[in-house]
Enzyme design. Structure first.
Site, PDB file in Angstrom:
ATOM      1  CB  CYS A   1      51.956  16.592  72.342  1.00  0.00           C
ATOM      2  SG  CYS A   1      52.501  14.991  72.942  1.00  0.00           S
TER       3      CYS A   1
ATOM      4  CB  CYS B   1      52.450  13.611  70.127  1.00  0.00           C
ATOM      5  SG  CYS B   1      51.726  13.553  71.754  1.00  0.00           S
ATOM      6  CG  ASP B   2      52.761  16.191  67.033  1.00  0.00           C
ATOM      7  OD1 ASP B   2      52.419  15.065  66.637  1.00  0.00           O
ATOM      8  OD2 ASP B   2      51.954  17.041  67.447  1.00  0.00           O
TER       9      ASP B   2
HETATM   10  C1  LIG Z   1      47.307  17.481  68.752  1.00  0.00           C
HETATM   11  C2  LIG Z   1      47.605  16.283  69.601  1.00  0.00           C
HETATM   12  C3  LIG Z   1      48.352  15.251  69.067  1.00  0.00           C
HETATM   13  C4  LIG Z   1      48.634  14.127  69.844  1.00  0.00           C
HETATM   14  N1  LIG Z   1      49.357  13.131  69.285  1.00  0.00           N
HETATM   15  C5  LIG Z   1      49.606  12.016  70.008  1.00  0.00           C
HETATM   16  C6  LIG Z   1      50.344  10.947  69.434  1.00  0.00           C
HETATM   17  O1  LIG Z   1      50.787  11.010  68.287  1.00  0.00           O
HETATM   18  N2  LIG Z   1      50.558   9.847  70.204  1.00  0.00           N
HETATM   19  C7  LIG Z   1      50.109   9.750  71.500  1.00  0.00           C
HETATM   20  O2  LIG Z   1      50.307   8.714  72.149  1.00  0.00           O
HETATM   21  N3  LIG Z   1      49.413  10.752  72.068  1.00  0.00           N
HETATM   22  C8  LIG Z   1      49.158  11.885  71.361  1.00  0.00           C
HETATM   23  N4  LIG Z   1      48.477  12.918  71.936  1.00  0.00           N
HETATM   24  C9  LIG Z   1      48.047  12.786  73.335  1.00  0.00           C
HETATM   25  C10 LIG Z   1      46.808  11.899  73.405  1.00  0.00           C
HETATM   26  O3  LIG Z   1      45.856  12.377  72.492  1.00  0.00           O
HETATM   27  C11 LIG Z   1      46.236  11.873  74.815  1.00  0.00           C
HETATM   28  O4  LIG Z   1      47.233  11.457  75.719  1.00  0.00           O
HETATM   29  C12 LIG Z   1      45.051  10.922  74.897  1.00  0.00           C
HETATM   30  O5  LIG Z   1      44.076  11.257  73.944  1.00  0.00           O
HETATM   31  C13 LIG Z   1      44.429  10.936  76.290  1.00  0.00           C
HETATM   32  O6  LIG Z   1      43.342  10.078  76.245  1.00  0.00           O
HETATM   33  P1  LIG Z   1      42.152  10.157  77.292  1.00  0.00           P
HETATM   34  O7  LIG Z   1      41.270   9.019  76.948  1.00  0.00           O
HETATM   35  O8  LIG Z   1      42.691  10.235  78.662  1.00  0.00           O
HETATM   36  O9  LIG Z   1      41.413  11.536  77.047  1.00  0.00           O
HETATM   37  P2  LIG Z   1      41.045  12.417  75.786  1.00  0.00           P
HETATM   38  O10 LIG Z   1      41.576  11.896  74.521  1.00  0.00           O
HETATM   39  O11 LIG Z   1      41.394  13.802  76.196  1.00  0.00           O
HETATM   40  O12 LIG Z   1      39.461  12.272  75.741  1.00  0.00           O
HETATM   41  C14 LIG Z   1      38.656  12.851  76.717  1.00  0.00           C
HETATM   42  C15 LIG Z   1      37.216  12.523  76.387  1.00  0.00           C
HETATM   43  O13 LIG Z   1      36.387  12.947  77.462  1.00  0.00           O
HETATM   44  C16 LIG Z   1      35.232  13.573  76.930  1.00  0.00           C
HETATM   45  N5  LIG Z   1      34.688  14.441  77.976  1.00  0.00           N
HETATM   46  C17 LIG Z   1      35.256  15.521  78.584  1.00  0.00           C
HETATM   47  N6  LIG Z   1      34.400  16.040  79.487  1.00  0.00           N
HETATM   48  C18 LIG Z   1      33.278  15.266  79.448  1.00  0.00           C
HETATM   49  C19 LIG Z   1      32.042  15.293  80.137  1.00  0.00           C
HETATM   50  N7  LIG Z   1      31.765  16.217  81.066  1.00  0.00           N
HETATM   51  N8  LIG Z   1      31.111  14.341  79.843  1.00  0.00           N
HETATM   52  C20 LIG Z   1      31.359  13.385  78.905  1.00  0.00           C
HETATM   53  N9  LIG Z   1      32.524  13.315  78.235  1.00  0.00           N
HETATM   54  C21 LIG Z   1      33.463  14.250  78.499  1.00  0.00           C
HETATM   55  C22 LIG Z   1      35.718  14.264  75.668  1.00  0.00           C
HETATM   56  O14 LIG Z   1      34.634  14.520  74.783  1.00  0.00           O
HETATM   57  C23 LIG Z   1      36.673  13.191  75.139  1.00  0.00           C
HETATM   58  O15 LIG Z   1      35.967  12.241  74.392  1.00  0.00           O
HETATM   59  C24 LIG Z   1      48.165  14.046  71.185  1.00  0.00           C
HETATM   60  C25 LIG Z   1      47.401  15.082  71.728  1.00  0.00           C
HETATM   61  C26 LIG Z   1      47.118  16.193  70.949  1.00  0.00           C
HETATM   62  C27 LIG Z   1      46.282  17.309  71.522  1.00  0.00           C
END
Ligand SMILES: Cc1cc2nc3c(=O)[nH]c(=O)nc-3n(C[C@H](O)[C@H](O)[C@H](O)COP(=O)(O)OP(=O)(O)OC[C@H]3O[C@@H](n4cnc5c(N)ncnc54)[C@H](O)[C@@H]3O)c2cc1C
Length: 315
Positions: free
Chosen positions: A141, A144-145
């Site tokens: 990302c 992000c980084d």
């Molecule tokens: C290494 C890294 C660094 C990042 N750094 C940043 C940053 O500095 N700033 C920033 O704004 N964004 C950052 N991001 C991006 C950010 O993490 C994502 O945009 C954000 O987490 C998305 O949130 P979300 O709630 O949509 O899903 P996610 O964070 O992807 O969470 C998905 C959730 O769904 C759950 N899940 C999946 N399938 C199922 C299922 N079948 N049943 C029940 N639960 C399930 C998982 O366990 C998880 O808890 C980073 C991403 C990565 C990978």
């Protein structure tokens, strides 16, 4: 399947920023939400140490600590956070219908509303050295980084629109960006390719693959291989951005919810409504463009408000 059935008003699937924000809003609106966390409690941010761009943390924060805070905030208003995986769904087509979700292959939840926040998973190449240096200079990302590599030299792996976008974003911050493109052409749109070619500090190496990320605890360089000639050489860099795409976690919704060709859930207009009444989607699972914690949180809020209004409209 056992016959454990529980009837609730609001089920939240997933525990990333979208899920917890939906939970905060839904519990404050007396929807008594139950959240199933999935295997990655706290979501993608638990895989990173430094989060510098989430509003409200002037000195940045640790990803896992931030997600713990969000969990506590959701629980303070009564959200029931449970560890478990949604393994099957049977969504109703009727307005006011009951949606059935199977948890861990056995328990059945019957919910009046469902908020899906299952996120997306970044794809990596699968190299051992890449895995070892995730968080130590290997990232998926740039938004992000990228900031951590200001005025430094970095590599971007990929040839599509995302890779081209990440490369041009990084070119504004970094000293030099080297793009590694496996084929002898870009997969990105002509417009994006043009932007890359116009950017002076981006060098594109075609027919070139990442062979190894170099460094013990932090990235010190990469070894690349020309897949036509077999020639290998090293490039000193401090950051390696893998931009070969994301996979939305939507396998279990296939055949139930409308998705685009890459599997992202489709929501209606500016809302979080899916094609099934009472089923909403928020966060990365429905957003392949912004993919940020704050945008995920924003749509999580919207999903809870949409769910509350949907239930209100049934009265
Ligand atoms: C290494 C890294 C660094 C990042 N750094 C940043 C940053 O500095 N700033 C920033 O704004 N964004 C950052 N991001 C991006 C950010 O993490 C994502 O945009 C954000 O987490 C998305 O949130 P979300 O709630 O949509 O899903 P996610 O964070 O992807 O969470 C998905 C959730 O769904 C759950 N899940 C999946 N399938 C199922 C299922 N079948 N049943 C029940 N639960 C399930 C998982 O366990 C998880 O808890 C980073 C991403 C990565 C990978």
């Amino acid at each position: 399947m056992s016959n454990t059935i529980e009837r609730i008003k609001c089920l939240i699937i997933g525990s990333g920023p979208a899920g917890y924000t939906a939970a905060i809003y839904a519990s404050r609106a007396d929807l008594n939400p139950v959240m199933y966390t999935g295997m990655q409690m706290g979501g993608q941010l638990t895989t990173t140490t430094e989060v510098d761009n989430f509003p409200g943390y002037p000195n940045g924060t640790d990803g896992t600590a931030m997600m713990e805070d969000l969990k506590k905030q959701a629980e303070r208003f009564g959200t029931e956070v449970r560890f478990g995986l949604a393994t099957a769904v049977d969504f109703s087509n009727e307005v006011g219908g009951i949606h059935k979700v199977t948890i861990d292959g056995s328990k059945q939840i019957e919910a009046e509303t469902v908020i899906i926040t299952t996120g997306a998973t970044a794809k990596y190449l699968g190299l051992e050295s890449e895995e070892k240096l995730k968080g130590g200079g290997v990232s998926a990302c740039a938004t992000c980084d990228g900031f951590f590599y200001r005025k430094q030299d970095v590599v971007v792996v990929g040839a599509g629109d995302t890779a081209a976008e990440e490369a041009t974003y990084l070119a504004n911050i970094c000293n030099k960006v080297t793009m590694l493109v496996r084929k002898d052409y870009f997969r990105a749109s002509k417009a994006m390719e043009h932007r890359v070619n116009k950017t002076e500090n981006i060098e594109v190496l075609f027919n070139t693959e990442l062979d190894e990320v170099l460094g013990d605890n932090v990235v010190e360089g990469v070894r690349v291989v020309n897949n036509k000639t077999g020639d290998k050489h090293e490039i000193p860099v401090t950051g390696v951005f893998i931009a070969i795409g994301h996979k939305p976690n939507t396998e279990i919704f296939k055949g139930q919810l409308d998705m685009d060709e890459t599997g992202y859930l489709i929501t209606k207009g500016k809302s979080t409504k899916t094609n099934k009444p009472g089923v909403f989607a928020a966060g990365d699972v429905q957003d392949h463009e912004y993919r940020q914690a704050v945008t995920a949180a924003g749509t999580g809020c919207m999903a809870a408000l949409d769910a509350e209004r949907y239930l209100g409209s049934l009265d």
